[in-house]
Motif scaffolding. Structure first.
Motif, PDB file in Angstrom:
ATOM      1  N   ASP A 147       0.735  -1.221   0.152  1.00  0.00           N
ATOM      2  CA  ASP A 147      -0.079   0.124   0.100  1.00  0.00           C
ATOM      3  C   ASP A 147       0.916   1.288   0.261  1.00  0.00           C
ATOM      4  OD1 ASP A 147      -2.672  -1.268   2.267  1.00  0.00           O
ATOM      5  OD2 ASP A 147      -2.169  -1.638   0.043  1.00  0.00           O
ATOM      6  N   THR A 148       1.954   1.302   0.760  1.00  0.00           N
ATOM      7  CA  THR A 148       2.904   2.328   0.738  1.00  0.00           C
ATOM      8  C   THR A 148       3.360   2.808  -0.652  1.00  0.00           C
ATOM      9  OG1 THR A 148       4.814   1.080   1.393  1.00  0.00           O
ATOM     10  CG2 THR A 148       3.360   1.881   3.143  1.00  0.00           C
ATOM     11  N   ASP A 149       3.543   1.869  -1.609  1.00  0.00           N
ATOM     12  CA  ASP A 149       4.112   2.153  -2.923  1.00  0.00           C
ATOM     13  C   ASP A 149       2.888   2.630  -3.844  1.00  0.00           C
ATOM     14  OD1 ASP A 149       6.375   1.774  -2.201  1.00  0.00           O
ATOM     15  OD2 ASP A 149       6.357  -0.511  -2.709  1.00  0.00           O
ATOM     16  N   LYS A 150       1.592   2.628  -3.473  1.00  0.00           N
ATOM     17  CA  LYS A 150       0.521   2.856  -4.383  1.00  0.00           C
ATOM     18  C   LYS A 150       0.325   4.697  -4.161  1.00  0.00           C
ATOM     19  CE  LYS A 150      -2.055  -1.353  -4.117  1.00  0.00           C
ATOM     20  NZ  LYS A 150      -3.209  -1.889  -3.766  1.00  0.00           N
ATOM     21  N   ALA A 151       0.034   4.991  -5.385  1.00  0.00           N
ATOM     22  CA  ALA A 151      -0.394   6.427  -5.288  1.00  0.00           C
ATOM     23  C   ALA A 151      -1.783   6.641  -4.609  1.00  0.00           C
ATOM     24  CB  ALA A 151      -0.812   6.915  -6.752  1.00  0.00           C
ATOM     25  N   LYS A 152      -1.763   7.779  -4.115  1.00  0.00           N
ATOM     26  CA  LYS A 152      -3.149   7.982  -3.315  1.00  0.00           C
ATOM     27  C   LYS A 152      -4.185   8.341  -4.076  1.00  0.00           C
ATOM     28  CE  LYS A 152      -1.101   9.866   1.259  1.00  0.00           C
ATOM     29  NZ  LYS A 152       0.516   9.503   0.754  1.00  0.00           N
ATOM     30  N   ARG A 153      -3.886   8.819  -5.409  1.00  0.00           N
ATOM     31  CA  ARG A 153      -5.213   9.240  -6.305  1.00  0.00           C
ATOM     32  C   ARG A 153      -4.617   9.034  -7.561  1.00  0.00           C
ATOM     33  NH1 ARG A 153      -2.916  13.313  -3.730  1.00  0.00           N
ATOM     34  NH2 ARG A 153      -3.983  12.828  -1.996  1.00  0.00           N
ATOM     35  N   VAL A 154      -5.360   9.231  -8.711  1.00  0.00           N
ATOM     36  CA  VAL A 154      -4.884   9.671 -10.032  1.00  0.00           C
ATOM     37  C   VAL A 154      -5.650  10.849 -10.161  1.00  0.00           C
ATOM     38  CG1 VAL A 154      -3.998   7.313 -10.665  1.00  0.00           C
ATOM     39  CG2 VAL A 154      -6.542   8.127 -11.086  1.00  0.00           C
ATOM     40  N   LEU A 155      -5.128  11.657 -11.237  1.00  0.00           N
ATOM     41  CA  LEU A 155      -5.812  12.937 -11.761  1.00  0.00           C
ATOM     42  C   LEU A 155      -6.254  12.652 -13.328  1.00  0.00           C
ATOM     43  CD1 LEU A 155      -3.489  15.793 -10.746  1.00  0.00           C
ATOM     44  CD2 LEU A 155      -5.620  14.859  -9.390  1.00  0.00           C
ATOM     45  N   LEU A 156      -7.413  12.983 -13.539  1.00  0.00           N
ATOM     46  CA  LEU A 156      -7.999  12.525 -14.792  1.00  0.00           C
ATOM     47  C   LEU A 156      -8.616  13.980 -15.572  1.00  0.00           C
ATOM     48  CD1 LEU A 156      -9.933   9.232 -14.310  1.00  0.00           C
ATOM     49  CD2 LEU A 156      -7.741   9.436 -15.300  1.00  0.00           C
ATOM     50  N   PRO A 157      -8.577  13.830 -16.744  1.00  0.00           N
ATOM     51  CA  PRO A 157      -8.662  15.052 -17.491  1.00  0.00           C
ATOM     52  C   PRO A 157     -10.344  15.024 -17.710  1.00  0.00           C
ATOM     53  CG  PRO A 157      -7.974  13.420 -18.922  1.00  0.00           C
ATOM     54  CD  PRO A 157      -7.678  12.918 -17.636  1.00  0.00           C
ATOM     55  N   TYR A 158     -11.053  16.327 -17.455  1.00  0.00           N
ATOM     56  CA  TYR A 158     -12.443  16.200 -17.883  1.00  0.00           C
ATOM     57  C   TYR A 158     -12.514  16.664 -19.329  1.00  0.00           C
ATOM     58  CZ  TYR A 158     -14.630  17.348 -13.277  1.00  0.00           C
ATOM     59  OH  TYR A 158     -15.000  17.182 -11.952  1.00  0.00           O
ATOM     60  N   ALA A 159     -13.533  16.550 -19.751  1.00  0.00           N
ATOM     61  CA  ALA A 159     -13.968  17.067 -21.307  1.00  0.00           C
ATOM     62  C   ALA A 159     -13.473  18.343 -21.539  1.00  0.00           C
ATOM     63  CB  ALA A 159     -15.205  16.668 -21.650  1.00  0.00           C
ATOM     64  N   SER A 160     -12.773  18.839 -22.585  1.00  0.00           N
ATOM     65  CA  SER A 160     -12.244  20.241 -22.860  1.00  0.00           C
ATOM     66  C   SER A 160     -13.347  20.951 -23.422  1.00  0.00           C
ATOM     67  CB  SER A 160     -10.941  19.884 -23.548  1.00  0.00           C
ATOM     68  OG  SER A 160     -11.260  19.365 -24.720  1.00  0.00           O
ATOM     69  N   ASP A 161     -13.021  22.386 -23.184  1.00  0.00           N
ATOM     70  CA  ASP A 161     -13.570  23.634 -23.854  1.00  0.00           C
ATOM     71  C   ASP A 161     -15.030  23.335 -23.629  1.00  0.00           C
ATOM     72  OD1 ASP A 161     -13.907  25.795 -25.381  1.00  0.00           O
ATOM     73  OD2 ASP A 161     -14.256  24.534 -27.321  1.00  0.00           O
ATOM     74  N   MET A 162     -15.461  23.365 -22.453  1.00  0.00           N
ATOM     75  CA  MET A 162     -16.954  23.079 -21.795  1.00  0.00           C
ATOM     76  C   MET A 162     -16.992  24.256 -20.795  1.00  0.00           C
ATOM     77  SD  MET A 162     -17.919  19.191 -21.869  1.00  0.00           S
ATOM     78  CE  MET A 162     -19.648  19.830 -21.833  1.00  0.00           C
ATOM     79  N   LYS A 163     -18.309  24.636 -20.662  1.00  0.00           N
ATOM     80  CA  LYS A 163     -18.513  25.385 -19.349  1.00  0.00           C
ATOM     81  C   LYS A 163     -18.821  24.700 -18.283  1.00  0.00           C
ATOM     82  CE  LYS A 163     -21.751  28.837 -17.765  1.00  0.00           C
ATOM     83  NZ  LYS A 163     -22.326  27.946 -16.612  1.00  0.00           N
ATOM     84  N   PRO A 164     -18.080  24.740 -17.102  1.00  0.00           N
ATOM     85  CA  PRO A 164     -18.298  23.773 -16.032  1.00  0.00           C
ATOM     86  C   PRO A 164     -19.691  24.381 -15.445  1.00  0.00           C
ATOM     87  CG  PRO A 164     -16.051  24.805 -16.060  1.00  0.00           C
ATOM     88  CD  PRO A 164     -16.837  25.502 -17.072  1.00  0.00           C
TER      89      PRO A 164
END
Length: 637
Positions: A147-164
């Motif tokens: 477990d200590t070698d694992k990332a705590k999370r991953v970052l993923l991209p949202y769909a681009s060029d959109m109004k949040p």
């Protein structure tokens, strides 16, 4: 991380003929610069360059730091091979294969722009493909190590060029990243939500770095508005093949040097930054671990520091809050937020406590409490009670203190910028003071920027003009206060408004005459309505700017207060000593403001509808100032 969004109505200006009363309201609006112009001024005034700011994202644990280096060395040299494999895999969706090819061209400096005004759009899928490659490599579900070698999370991209969702501006963002437990989440159809954005990315095809900064400022303001547990924020600008990392803290936006993704050192530096965000602690992403959102029960769980009067051993208490009452929708300053809360989760919809969360200025290592709001409020209540004065109409602290990230660390500027704050100071010796004022710097912020502030922006001075700091020192403080009050727009008539304002200023006079404190920030946000013995009463709140005064009841000249309601002396930053007359002048501007914008929610929404052009002619709408201007203000009007 699931958080409730804050929806605000977008504001537009309407052209055409108006009545004279409406012209006054229009002029007040038109005098402000556009948000983009404000963002450019903020960029020019607040930006600070520091090559190694991305180091603030590195995990504090040495083992994890070594692991970040290891994963970076695994990913960076193999990116082209990974992208080739992905672009040629027939099982991969066509759009993903196309993005992989675009990413290869981008990393080689061979990307061809689209024709037209938005030619940077070709960068969006290329950058998203790079982020996806990193996420797939770090996916915790695929890790075979401990477990200590694992990332705590991953970052993923949202769909681009959109109004949040959650925005009060109709603007699209070029790209954004959100946090996920693993890389299996589908991202190519996700609409961005400001409440979940970890990092915003702004792309430009040409090397328009200054414009990229200005756009990033606009987007990041929305992140703060939608995430009440945001302490600071990250951002990224991409100008052709040059990437910069930006950290937004309370007083500065600190930008890294260019990372050229076409070079081995540049791409490695950027990959290392993204990998660091996947391994670091939650607070290094900019979040407050003492404030969490319970998605099951749909309320905030807030830890409030400080002992209670009845229990000296208790270090903190837990409160539960359904909604955010005061939103920190500005990028720099104290980031004051407010919640109606209860200590009992079963009574979360019947709150009896107001939680105030803010980042005021402080002195490093000082025990001085003269600028500590908790100490000031405690002193005021004690002095009034000694004189036999009923304190039901005064705000009273229940508990409060400095927010702690853990048992060993108070939350402050040094923690936000650890471990580079000293290096930043050394890199920019005595570049000029920014510490003397809060939301809008009194002495050095351009006048046109100060004039363009909205009514929710705050300004509060530090009484020490000799300080010269590149990064002013702030502490994260939280107070639990009683009683809770309603904002002025919740009042039902002008008569109630008169009572509330009279009560608040009566309290102001008693606090000055009997306790020796001058408030210095009279505004629409700092006067609330409460109910005492079945009657509407007014209460004065927010003593962040208050200062102890001598027998002369005057203080040396310094610019304090909320810009929309500052006295002329404060606005002009004159050398005239400040006194209670400045606060009384601010009260006049509160009355003027309410006359223009209305008291009740209905009046304010009508005024807003007029500004947005929902009324065909002026005859269809009479602003709140209409009857006032014509010499009457009957309730029937």
């Amino acid at each position: 991380m699931s958080q409730p969004s804050v929806d605000n109505t977008p504001q537009k200006k309407r052209s055409g003929s108006r009545s004279s009363a409406t012209n006054f309201a229009s002029d007040c609006t038109d005098q402000r610069s556009s948000r983009m112009d404000d963002a450019r001024k903020e960029r020019d005034y607040r930006r600070l360059d520091f090559d190694d700011i991305a180091r603030s994202a590195l995990p504090k644990n040495s083992t994890l730091r070594d692991l970040v280096d290891k994963r970076t060395k695994e990913i960076s040299p193999r990116l082209d091979d990974i992208l080739v494999k992905r672009s040629q895999d027939p099982a991969t969706p066509a759009l993903v294969r196309q993005a992989a090819n675009l990413c290869r061209e981008w990393l080689r400096g061979e990307l061809t722009p689209n024709n037209g005004p938005r030619n940077e759009k070709v960068i969006y899928p290329a950058h998203a493909a790079l982020i996806r490659c990193i996420a797939d490599h770090l996916d915790p579900e695929l890790a075979a190590a401990s477990d200590t070698d694992k990332a705590k999370r991953v970052l993923l991209p949202y769909a681009s060029d959109m109004k949040p969702t959650g925005s009060d501006e109709r603007i699209r963002i070029d790209g954004a990243l959100h946090s996920c437990a693993n890389a299996s989440s589908s991202d190519n159809k996700l609409r961005p939500e400001y409440r979940d954005i970890v990092l915003v990315a702004e792309a430009k095809w040409y090397r328009e770095q200054d414009e990229a900064y200005a756009q990033l400022i606009r987007y990041t303001r929305q992140v703060y508005a939608n995430q009440p547990n945001r302490r600071f924020a990250w951002g990224v600008t991409i100008c052709a093949t040059l990437v910069r990392v930006v950290l937004f803290e309370n007083d500065r936006m600190v930008s890294s040097k260019d990372m050229d993704v076409t070079t081995s050192t540049g791409i490695a530096a950027y990959v290392k930054f993204i990998v660091s965000l996947c391994f670091c602690e939650e607070h290094q992403l900019g979040y407050d671990p003492s404030m969490t959102w319970c998605s099951e029960n749909k309320y905030w769980i807030i830890k409030c520091p400080g002992r209670t009067p009845d229990n000296d051993d208790e270090q903190s208490a837990t409160y539960y809050a359904r909604d955010l009452v005061f939103v920190a929708d500005h990028l720099f300053g104290r980031h004051t937020r407010g919640f109606y809360a209860s200590a009992d989760p079963e009574l979360v919809d019947q709150p009896d406590t107001f939680i105030k969360d803010a980042w005021p200025h402080a002195e490093r290592g000082s025990e001085d409490t003269s600028r500590n709001e908790l100490a000031i409020l405690q002193d005021i209540v004690q002095q009034l009670e000694k004189r036999g004065i009923d304190t039901k109409g005064y705000v009273r602290p229940v508990r409060g203190g400095t927010v702690r990230l853990d048992d060993n660390h108070d939350d402050d500027t040094d923690i936000v910028l650890d471990p580079v704050v000293g290096d930043i100071e050394a890199a920019h010796p005595r570049m000029g003071t920014i510490a003397e004022n809060d939301e809008t710097n009194a002495s050095t912020l351009p006048a046109e920027l100060a004039a363009g502030r909205g009514k929710d922006d705050e300004a509060c001075a530090i009484d020490d003009s000799s300080r010269v700091e590149v990064i002013p020192y702030r502490v994260h403080r939280r107070l639990a206060l009683k009683p809770i009050g309603k904002p002025l727009y919740a009042l039902s008539s002008p008569y109630e408004l008169i009572i509330v304002l009279a009560d608040a200023m009566t309290a102001h006079s008693k606090i000055l005459n009997l306790c020796g404190y001058l408030h210095r920030d009279i505004s629409t946000n700092n006067i609330l309505a409460i109910e005492v013995d079945g009657r509407v009463r007014g209460v004065l709140i927010d003593f962040d700017c208050a200062i102890k005064v001598g027998s002369q009841r005057r203080v040396r000249a310094e610019r304090t207060g909320t810009p929309s309601f500052m006295s002329i002396n404060n606005l002009r930053n004159s050398s005239v000593e400040r006194s209670e007359l400045d606060d009384w002048e601010s009260l006049l501007y509160v009355v003027f403001w309410l006359g223009v914008h209305g008291v009740s929610e209905e009046e304010q929404s009508s005024y807003q509808a007029f500004i947005e052009g929902k009324y065909k002619t002026d005859k269809d709408f009479k602003p709140p100032l209409y009857a006032w201007e014509n010499g009457s203000f009957e309730e029937s009007d």
